[in-house]
Design a protein around this motif. Structure first.
Motif, PDB file in Angstrom:
ATOM      1  N   ARG A   3       7.496  -4.443  11.095  1.00  0.00           N
ATOM      2  CA  ARG A   3       6.360  -3.843  10.977  1.00  0.00           C
ATOM      3  C   ARG A   3       5.657  -4.755   9.655  1.00  0.00           C
ATOM      4  NH1 ARG A   3       6.104   2.266   8.648  1.00  0.00           N
ATOM      5  NH2 ARG A   3       6.302   1.149   6.629  1.00  0.00           N
ATOM      6  N   THR A  19       6.499  -3.806  15.759  1.00  0.00           N
ATOM      7  CA  THR A  19       7.050  -2.721  15.824  1.00  0.00           C
ATOM      8  C   THR A  19       8.724  -3.063  16.130  1.00  0.00           C
ATOM      9  OG1 THR A  19       7.330  -0.698  17.210  1.00  0.00           O
ATOM     10  CG2 THR A  19       5.901  -2.301  18.029  1.00  0.00           C
ATOM     11  N   THR A  41      -3.885  -0.451  12.474  1.00  0.00           N
ATOM     12  CA  THR A  41      -3.731   1.070  12.587  1.00  0.00           C
ATOM     13  C   THR A  41      -3.179   1.215  14.196  1.00  0.00           C
ATOM     14  OG1 THR A  41      -6.078   1.344  13.063  1.00  0.00           O
ATOM     15  CG2 THR A  41      -5.573   1.711  10.828  1.00  0.00           C
ATOM     16  N   PRO A  93       1.858   5.792  15.311  1.00  0.00           N
ATOM     17  CA  PRO A  93       3.011   5.688  14.446  1.00  0.00           C
ATOM     18  C   PRO A  93       4.400   5.582  14.933  1.00  0.00           C
ATOM     19  CG  PRO A  93       2.350   7.966  14.690  1.00  0.00           C
ATOM     20  CD  PRO A  93       1.419   7.148  15.459  1.00  0.00           C
ATOM     21  N   TYR A 116      -2.170  12.689  16.404  1.00  0.00           N
ATOM     22  CA  TYR A 116      -0.740  12.717  15.970  1.00  0.00           C
ATOM     23  C   TYR A 116      -0.245  14.099  15.686  1.00  0.00           C
ATOM     24  CZ  TYR A 116      -1.947   7.737  15.119  1.00  0.00           C
ATOM     25  OH  TYR A 116      -2.405   6.154  15.393  1.00  0.00           O
ATOM     26  N   SER A 142       5.649   6.109   7.435  1.00  0.00           N
ATOM     27  CA  SER A 142       4.311   6.330   7.672  1.00  0.00           C
ATOM     28  C   SER A 142       3.937   7.712   8.295  1.00  0.00           C
ATOM     29  CB  SER A 142       3.573   5.296   8.355  1.00  0.00           C
ATOM     30  OG  SER A 142       3.910   5.259   9.800  1.00  0.00           O
ATOM     31  N   ILE A 143       4.553   8.294   9.024  1.00  0.00           N
ATOM     32  CA  ILE A 143       4.519   9.391   9.714  1.00  0.00           C
ATOM     33  C   ILE A 143       5.078  10.617   9.089  1.00  0.00           C
ATOM     34  CG2 ILE A 143       5.936   9.263  11.752  1.00  0.00           C
ATOM     35  CD1 ILE A 143       2.500  10.716  12.098  1.00  0.00           C
TER      36      ILE A 143
END
Lengths: 615, 74
Positions: free
Chosen positions: A322, A327, A428, A431, B25, B66-67
């Motif tokens: 990351r 990823t 961005t 997630p 999300y 992050s989530i």
């Protein structure tokens, strides 16, 4: 729904619902089945095994009809436009009965959409075998009554219940309008409350999560045990690529040589014979030799996917990657790229985020692939003494090889780090939310068929482009003197034209010709340089060629510059062709080719001056 | 307290999503089972900040900070 006439049936479901396995069962087609979320990228189709008039379409697995990523959007739009255009006669919504609530949230969306388009729906309640294993049941008729559509319990794994699919489809009905007002609500929170209520009322009661999954996760994701097992598995992966594929690669090479020895005497001597020998058997042979490597790598990566380990590897690698804009899911494609960029690019399909996949494509060609190995070996043999230090523990040549491998990997990470930071859109992204599939033993047949299909795709699709470029390079190298001397050929002339380009880092025209020819495949560099220095079989006989390079007075800086140039430049027609196939356009391959050529050239120039300054 | 703060073996109920979470999300997490009122267990918390494993019903998901730090639990 009538199934006697030609009809098209869509299979739709969440990732890991067993949809693709059900599709394989129904059609016998063996489309790729992977135990890794989001593996289905294309819509596969196949005829029903028990009724040739029925065609099943396997739509990509999505968690919701409300897409949040580009990839999902494509999948959802494909499904909704198929409904709008009346291309579908029925929809089978596959639901994992062991995770009923999650499956129903999606199924309720599908029912609502199909009601609007007047399409019959059958709910396939999959994973019946898991329920049986735990001695559990669910209220199928109750669920069917509540949903007001047919619910068929089945197991795509064991085949139980599959014989009733045709009949259930024939009985399938359009979700009624009244149902919509009863249960469906546009508000998402109400939607999942209904799913929760239905799951509680009709779903299996009890704890289904297999304890061994948690135990295995504690091991594979353990601080140091997990790291060790990760390294061990990656070591085995490398062994498979280099060791297991080697006999098959030798076999392919020997077969091509044998075929050449049979065919060549039948071809009239002259241009035709030279063409068949050099372009056809020489050029295509060099590319076909990689097919076993692609086959083995696809098999092994497929095994890791199927076993459920790949999702865990993604978890381990996520944090470090990351930082570089990638990823955890980029790991396997990049690792595959160390063997060969082509299977790496294919493996990048598992990165479902379009942006991260794009960044992964940037990294793969910079990974130190096996085609660079002969070039590195030659240059290192020419410049680094074969001496050992620390009582024979460290060999300088090995250290140099390690260094240039590390350099390639660092370049790949540097590029993705810089590119991802330069573009807010790339920063961005989705997630990291990854479903951990249960561990399971891989099914061999789909793995072998998938590896075979992947290899076939490489030969038939990329092969065309590779052959075209082989032809061009061969013509340039053969004419106008009919192969008498490469130096006097058009390619040789071009090499002399471009000499000023490579002269700033100490290379003469012969290296220019070798670099030009290496755009066919990097390893061709060694053979061409051998030809230029008048050595036959240079690929097997590094020592004399390395000696010739030393004797030619090539400065150390030029050797280092060559290493750096080869570590970065994208001289591989096959990689460019496969990138074009996977991205559907020449834009990215052309951009990468130009930018990496400039990057390679600049870095080589810098290294040349740095080394010359220091030595 | 957020989901990310949940230690290994602990469980808590989702109370709400932080306002900074994108609506797409939030919807997706709800669809996966991370909706207010749902009991979530942290089944594994690997070291060095690697994504943690959370169990919702019969499914295990891996979420990174992050989530997971946008989901408040109580």
């Amino acid at each position: 729904m009538p199934t006697t006439q030609a009809s098209r049936i869509a299979l739709i479901g969440s990732p890991n619902s067993g949809k693709s396995l059900l599709f394989n069962r129904l059609t016998g087609l063996n489309q790729k089945v992977a135990n890794f979320p989001g593996i289905t990228v294309n819509i596969a189709s196949g005829q029903s095994l028990d009724n040739k008039a029925v065609q099943y379409l396997d739509f990509p697995g999505v968690y919701s009809l409300q897409a949040i990523s580009g990839e999902e959007k494509v999948a959802v739009e494909a499904f909704t436009s198929a409904l709008q255009d009346n291309l579908l006669d029925a929809v089978v919504c596959v639901v994992d009965i062991t995770r009923l609530e999650k499956g129903l949230i999606f199924a309720l969306q599908v029912l609502e959409t199909c009601h609007r388009h007047n399409i019959p729906v059958l709910i396939a309640a999959n994973m019946l075998d898991v329920l049986d294993q735990h001695g559990m049941q669910f209220d199928c008729s109750g669920l069917s009554k509540a949903l007001r559509v047919s619910v068929l319990p089945l197991s795509a794994k064991t085949g139980a219940g599959l014989e009733q699919v045709s009949q259930s489809l024939a009985d399938a009905t359009v979700p009624p309008e009244k149902f919509q007002s009863d249960i469906i609500a546009s508000d998402d929170s109400v939607n999942h409350l209904h799913a929760q209520e239905l799951a509680e009322k009709y779903g299996p009661k009890g704890d289904l999560l297999i304890n061994t999954q948690t135990q295995l996760d504690s091991f594979f994701l353990h601080s140091w045990l997990g790291g060790l097992s990760f390294l061990a598995i990656m070591y085995l992966l490398f062994q498979s690529i280099f060791t297991w594929a080697a006999p098959a690669m030798d076999g392919v090479e020997a077969s091509i040589q044998w075929l050449a020895s049979v065919v060549l005497p039948l071809v009239p001597a002259g241009v035709a014979s030279d063409f068949v020998s050099d372009a056809l058997f020489g050029g295509l042979g060099a590319f076909l030799v990689f097919v076993p490597q692609i086959f083995v790598l696809t098999m092994v990566v497929g095994m890791l996917e199927d076993s459920g380990y790949l999702a865990r590897a993604a978890v381990i690698c996520h944090k470090p990657l990351r930082f570089f804009g990638l990823t955890g899911k980029s790991f396997i494609p990049m690792l595959s790229g160390v063997a060969c960029a082509i299977p790496g690019i294919y493996a990048a399909r598992t990165v479902e985020s379009t942006r991260k996949r794009w960044l992964t494509y940037l990294a793969i060609p910079l990974m130190p692939c096996s085609a660079r190995l002969p070039v590195y070996s030659l240059i290192i043999a020419a410049f680094i003494p074969a001496q050992k230090a620390m009582g024979g523990l460290i060999g300088w040549q090995g250290l140099a090889m390690f260094g240039i491998y590390l350099f390639g990997i660092l370049c790949a990470l540097l590029v993705t780090a810089v590119v991802s930071r330069s573009n807010a859109e790339l920063r961005t992204d989705l997630p990291f939310v990854l479903e951990m599939p249960p561990y399971r033993l891989p099914s061999w047949r789909p793995l072998i068929i998938n590896a075979w299909n992947r290899s076939k795709h490489f030969v038939t699709k990329a092969g065309k482009v590779i052959f075209a470029v082989t032809l061009v390079i061969w013509v340039l190298g053969y004419f106008p003197n009919y192969g008498a001397s490469l130096g006097d050929s058009w390619l040789g002339t071009m090499g002399q034209w471009i000499e000023p380009i490579f002269a700033p880092f100490g290379l003469d025209w012969r290296y220019g010709v070798a670099i030009l020819s290496s755009f066919l495949a990097r390893e061709v560099f060694v053979g061409t340089l051998g030809t230029m220095f008048g050595i036959e079989g240079a690929e097997e006989n590094f020592t004399s060629l390395a000696q010739q390079i030393q004797d030619s007075g090539l400065p150390l800086g030029a050797g280092a510059a060559l290493l750096v140039f080869f570590a970065i430049a994208l001289q591989c027609v096959s990689t460019l062709a496969v990138l074009q196939r996977e991205t559907g356009s020449w834009r990215l391959p052309v951009q990468l080719f130009i930018s990496y050529s400039i990057f390679a050239y600049t870095a080589a120039l810098l290294v040349f001056h740095l080394v010359e300054l220091l030595v | 307290m957020t989901l990310w703060d949940l230690t290994q073996g602990a469980s808590a109920k989702v109370s709400r999503f932080k306002s900074s979470i994108e609506s797409g999300y939030r919807t997706r997490l709800s669809e996966l089972g991370f909706h207010p009122g749902e009991q979530i267990a942290c089944v594994l918390s690997p070291s060095m900040g690697a994504p943690k494993l959370y169990r919702v019903n019969n499914t295990v998901y891996s979420l990174d900070d992050s989530i997971a730090s946008l989901i408040e639990v109580a």
